[in-house]
Each structure stands twice: as structure tokens, then as C-alpha cells.
Design an enzyme around this catalytic site. Sequence first.
Site, PDB file in Angstrom:
ATOM      1  CD  GLU A  67      -2.516  -1.122   2.764  1.00  0.00           C
ATOM      2  OE1 GLU A  67      -2.423  -0.132   3.507  1.00  0.00           O
ATOM      3  OE2 GLU A  67      -3.157  -2.137   3.067  1.00  0.00           O
TER       4      GLU A  67
ATOM      5  CG  ASP B 178       3.967  12.694   4.728  1.00  0.00           C
ATOM      6  OD1 ASP B 178       3.929  12.419   5.942  1.00  0.00           O
ATOM      7  OD2 ASP B 178       4.818  13.433   4.218  1.00  0.00           O
TER       8      ASP B 178
ATOM      9  CE  LYS C 200       9.420   7.680   6.590  1.00  0.00           C
ATOM     10  NZ  LYS C 200       9.378   7.956   7.994  1.00  0.00           N
TER      11      LYS C 200
ATOM     12  CB  CYS D 107      30.752  40.355  16.946  1.00  0.00           C
ATOM     13  SG  CYS D 107      28.977  40.551  16.762  1.00  0.00           S
TER      14      CYS D 107
ATOM     15  CB  CYS E 136      29.069  44.675  18.483  1.00  0.00           C
ATOM     16  SG  CYS E 136      29.838  43.232  19.225  1.00  0.00           S
TER      17      CYS E 136
ATOM     18  CB  CYS F 104      26.478  42.305  20.824  1.00  0.00           C
ATOM     19  SG  CYS F 104      26.286  41.909  19.080  1.00  0.00           S
TER      20      CYS F 104
END
Length: 667
Positions: A112, A116, A310, A404, A407, A427
Amino acid sequence: MENKEIESRINYLRNILNDANYEYYVLDNPTLTDQEFDKYLRELEVLEANHPEFDSPLSPTKKVGGEVIERFKKVRHTIPMLSLPDVFSIEEIEEFDARIVKESIEPSYVCEYKIDGLSVSLHYEKGALVFAATRGDGVVGEDITHNVKTIKSVPFTLKQPIDIEVRGEIFMPKKVLEDLNKDREKKKLPKLQNVRNAAAGSIRQLDSKIAAERKLDTWIYHLPNPEDYGMKTHAEALQFMKDLGFKVNVDANQVVTGIQEIETYVNETAKKRSELPYEIDGIVIKVNRLESQKKLGFTSKYPKWAVAYKFPAEEVLTKLTDIVFTVGRTGRITPNAVLEPVIVMGSTVKRATLHNEDYVLSKDLKIGDIVSIRKAGDVIPEVVEAKLERRTGEEQSFLMITHCPICGNLLEKKKDQVDHYCMNLSCPARKVEGLIHFCSRKAMNIDGLGIEIIEDFFNLGFVKSISDIYFLKEHKNDLIELEGYGNKSVDNLLSAIEDSKLNSLERLLFGLGIEGIGDKTALLLSKLFKTMDAMMNATYEEFKMIRDIGPTLAENLITFFHDEEKIALLEELKTIGVNLTYLGEPEKTHDLISGRRFVLTGTLSFTDRDSLSALLELYGGLTSSSVSKKTDVVIVGENPGSKYDKARELHIEVWDEEKIKNIVESL
Ligand code: IVH
């Protein structure tokens, strides 16, 4: 018309319309034209409206929805709703077949489609639908009858007046999701990621009108008690359910013998898969003879007579055009893949997280690479690998940043950890992320304070810290002037902010963004400590004694609650009037009070406002000082203020002194 005649006309119309639904939605072979259907439906609606004495919960007029429930009732499954063991290759299907043959069982199977969606159990008594439930944990599910009734392919009455339970899958057709997402895009709502989540979300609505709009459908594939109906094989059971009026995928299902035929079915289905109007995520292979199923039996979790194969996750190629860095609210730096937009399993992917430097290096990704993308867990896009054979030599190597991107602070890497952090508490990126988190759905759930708006408000200087959110009302006039805003939307936003003050402790605790404290842990802590004060006074040992709280989390909690800035923030929130206690499940409930939001205005002769508020809260009601869209009831005493006018303007239910007095006396 005499009453008798009316009743028989109603029954006649119900039969015609039920049959028409069956022919249209189950057999896909309509015999009535749309105009005829509408004409009969309208006639029935008018008769039912004029003759409520003939009302029936299973009238075809009820397919449009309308029933609203307060909460989902739990339902215990008499026979547990098991799921299936997954297999991922033909070899594993061969192993399954070998186990069957080893038990001297004939290798005859039904193959079958694995639909989903989400599984459902439908219960009928004397051929009439009585209730529908989700799988839940397999033992206890939730009653979703009100929503299932809106699904056109679910029959209200069967072709035989028998008692029966059947099981199958509720799903959303691909086209329905597509249209829904187009509509959501227009309304600037986030898109639904896949048909399964969309179907599950629709079924979890309290208001069945919404479920009805979602155009869900069913495939029925399991009869839990086949022997009771004299069945010998699963294929017979499928046909039996089809003959009763259920939508059964008989055209797709196939009885096969031996592994060779299974393999052919799998390969042919994989080819057809993308053409189908609904999603399937695999093939279910079930031993056909019920006697053989019985002999094989069950493990604690699964039947031994079936497996779910699957399909491999769909992988798509695209170009990695850049790697950009984002700063999270804890300061963690994440590299992100910027991709040439590509459709994976129905939605466009433009970005994918690359987690950290080590992840990028282990995959040897270079900017300009052709990479394969797949959706992990079918939702989150993931870069699988770079296609080395497609390299031209023009690609640029990846270089981790040292400062960073927002900053400019030097990044730090904690000992033994893979992540880089910006440790600058001021920051802007960290602050904005923290604010976004505070307002998010699982935290304070402030409607209208989404990512872009928070960024705007931050940049405009209106909101620099959490407590600023509660002073936004002081900028009301500035807000109204902003592009895209108006009086009404600003009012709604300010009401949502006011309403959030009433949230139970766990939302605030989660919203504060303490490292490692997710929504579940926040709830656990709130239930245990009841108040923010109690948590602030707790010791490291006390935190560590709690199940699920290890040394790191205990340390994070102590650091947070001992930080002067955080203590000041919590004090400020208290002054502002933000609730700092766990409201939890009310000890007592009352249909008209529990879970509803009340506003009191004017003077009451039989009690004072504080006592009444306390009483309402005891019964699970929430009280607030201002009227908003979210207010359910305004209680009006003598000389009410403008709150009464606002309630009338917003069409909010109003209770006068008499009404509340009666309710209070009945408690
Ligand atoms: S049979 C005891 N058949 O897949 C047997 N399940 O992984 C019960 N599903 O929970 C399930 N299509 O939600 C069966 N044709 C099909 C199915 C199917 C989809 C779902 C179902 C189940 C899960 C198992």
C-alpha cells in the site's frame, strides 16, 4: 406541510446529499451537478433552521463546520494504535520477507502507499459516526470528532447499520497546501512546511470552521477487528471497508507474492510518486492472511506482520553562493549557507544552517560549490555535501570570522566547545535576538511583535530592553505615524502587550532566554517553584536536585538569578505589573469562567472588585485592567467607565450585576 412530511423531506434530502458526497468525494464520480447539490443543500438548511426539533449532528449541513470545542478530550483506544517499524532499503525488506518465510508463512502481502498525514480512528455505532480520535501515544488519543465531521470523504452513515472501528490517514492534498501557502504569503503569515504538519495543525483547531476550510481528505487502510466481520485476508478487509462507504485506495493497493513483486511495486510507485495529488513517503507492506498475522503477533511497539519502507529523502543540487554569519541571543555565531533558491519537497530553500566552523570544515564546503540539499526530518533544510567533481577551481575557501559581524567584538571559543561567541552583552544583535525570543509564540506570545517590527523598534530606539516593551504605550503617537501603522493596529499591539502581563510564569521564564532553559524546562521549574521570587532564592544544590537539571543548567540558572542587571529587570517587570507566578491548571473549573479573560468596570453592590477577581482566578479565569480584542467578558457594575463603551464597540460579551451575581451564587 405537516410535521411528518417535513421530517420525511428532511430525511430524503439528507440521503440524497450524503450519497452525493460519497459519489463525489469517495468514488470521484459525481452524479449530481454542483447546482443541484447546492439547491438541495439550501433547501435542507432552511428546513433545519425552521425545524430545530429535527436537528441531527450527522446532517450533511454539518460538513461545513461550525462546532467549536473548548478543549480536546482524551480518548482511550480499546485496541492500541500501533505504528510500523521503518525500513530504508530493499535489503531490509528482504530481511522482513525472510523472517516471514522462516515461520513457514506464505509470502503473500498487500503493498500500500504510505500516506503522509496523521492517523485517525473512526468509530461507528449502528452505521452512524459516533466519534473520531487521533493516535496520540497509541494508548490515549484526542477526540477530534468536530473536525473530522467536516472531512467530506468521511461518511456520516455507512451502507450497513453495524458497529465498527476503522483506521486510516487524514491528509491534506498537495494542491490544497499550495493554495493555502499562496494565501498565507499574501497575508504575510509564515508558510506551512509540509502536508503532514498542515494536516495535523488543521486537526488541532478548536474551531471546526477552520478545519473545514482546510479541505482535508482520508484514506482508510486498517480494520482493527477483522475477525469480527468474518474476514480472512487484509485485502478482503480493505474491500469490506470500501463497500461500507469508506475511501479506500484499492486502485493503488496490490496483493503481491514474494520479494520480487514487492520490489517491482516499490520501483513503480517511486516513479509515480511525484504525479500523485497527495504526498506519500513510502510503501507499507502487510502480510495478507489474517491467520498469519495472528501467528506472527506483535512486539511491544509494532506488529511483526508489516513494515513501512521509507523513500530516501529527496536531494536537490544548487549553488552555495555565500556563507554569512548570524549572532544568536546567547552570542553564539552561526555560519549560514546562502543558496541559489531551489524547491525541495514543495517549498523554496534559500538558506541552510551550517551550525559552526567545524561543520563547514568537515564537509569541506567552499563558496561557489555545487551542493546537494535535503530536508532533515522533512522540514529543516540541510546541506548534505559539496559535489567535488563539479569544482572549477574558482571556488573560495571558507574562513571563520574572528570578530562579531555586528558589534566588531573579538569572538571567543569556550574550552572544548565548537561554537564561537560574541561575549559583548550590549551587542545589538544579541539584544534584538533576545527581544524576538521574549515576544515569540512559546514565550510571551505578543501578537504583532514579530521579527521585523522588533528590529524596526530597536533601530528607532523605542525598544532597547525587555522592559521597554511595556513602555511602548508612551510612544503611541510616534507609532501611529510610522508607515504601515494606524490607530487600530497600534491599539491591537498595545493591548496584546498589556495582555501578556497576565501570562503564567513559565512563559516569562522561557522568554528571559536563560541559556539551556527551553519551554519544557521552564514549565517544570515554574510548577516546582510557583513564583519567580522562590526561584531567585533557590540554591545551586536545589536546582541540581531536580530531574532534568544537570550541573550546567543549574549553573546557568544561578548565574542568571545572581546577575545584578537581571535582578533589576525582574524588579522592574514586577513594578510594571507583569505576573511572576505560576498560574497552572486551575483547582476548580466553571464552563463560563475557566480560560476566559475578564475585565471589571463600575461598582458592584454584592462584592468588591478584588474579591471578584480572586474568585474568577480561582476558577481559572484571567482578569485584566483594559479591554482588548482578546477580552472575553466585561463585567459591568454601576457607573461603568469607558471600558463598557469599548466592550460594546468590540462586540464583547457583557455581564451585568444580576448575571455575575447568579453565577457567583451557583459556585
Ligand atoms: S497500517 C497496525 N497503512 O504510517 C497497522 N499505516 O509508520 C497500522 N500510514 O501510524 C498502520 N499509510 O499513520 C498503515 N497504508 C498505511 C499507511 C499507514 C500511512 C501511517 C500511519 C502509521 C504510520 C506507521
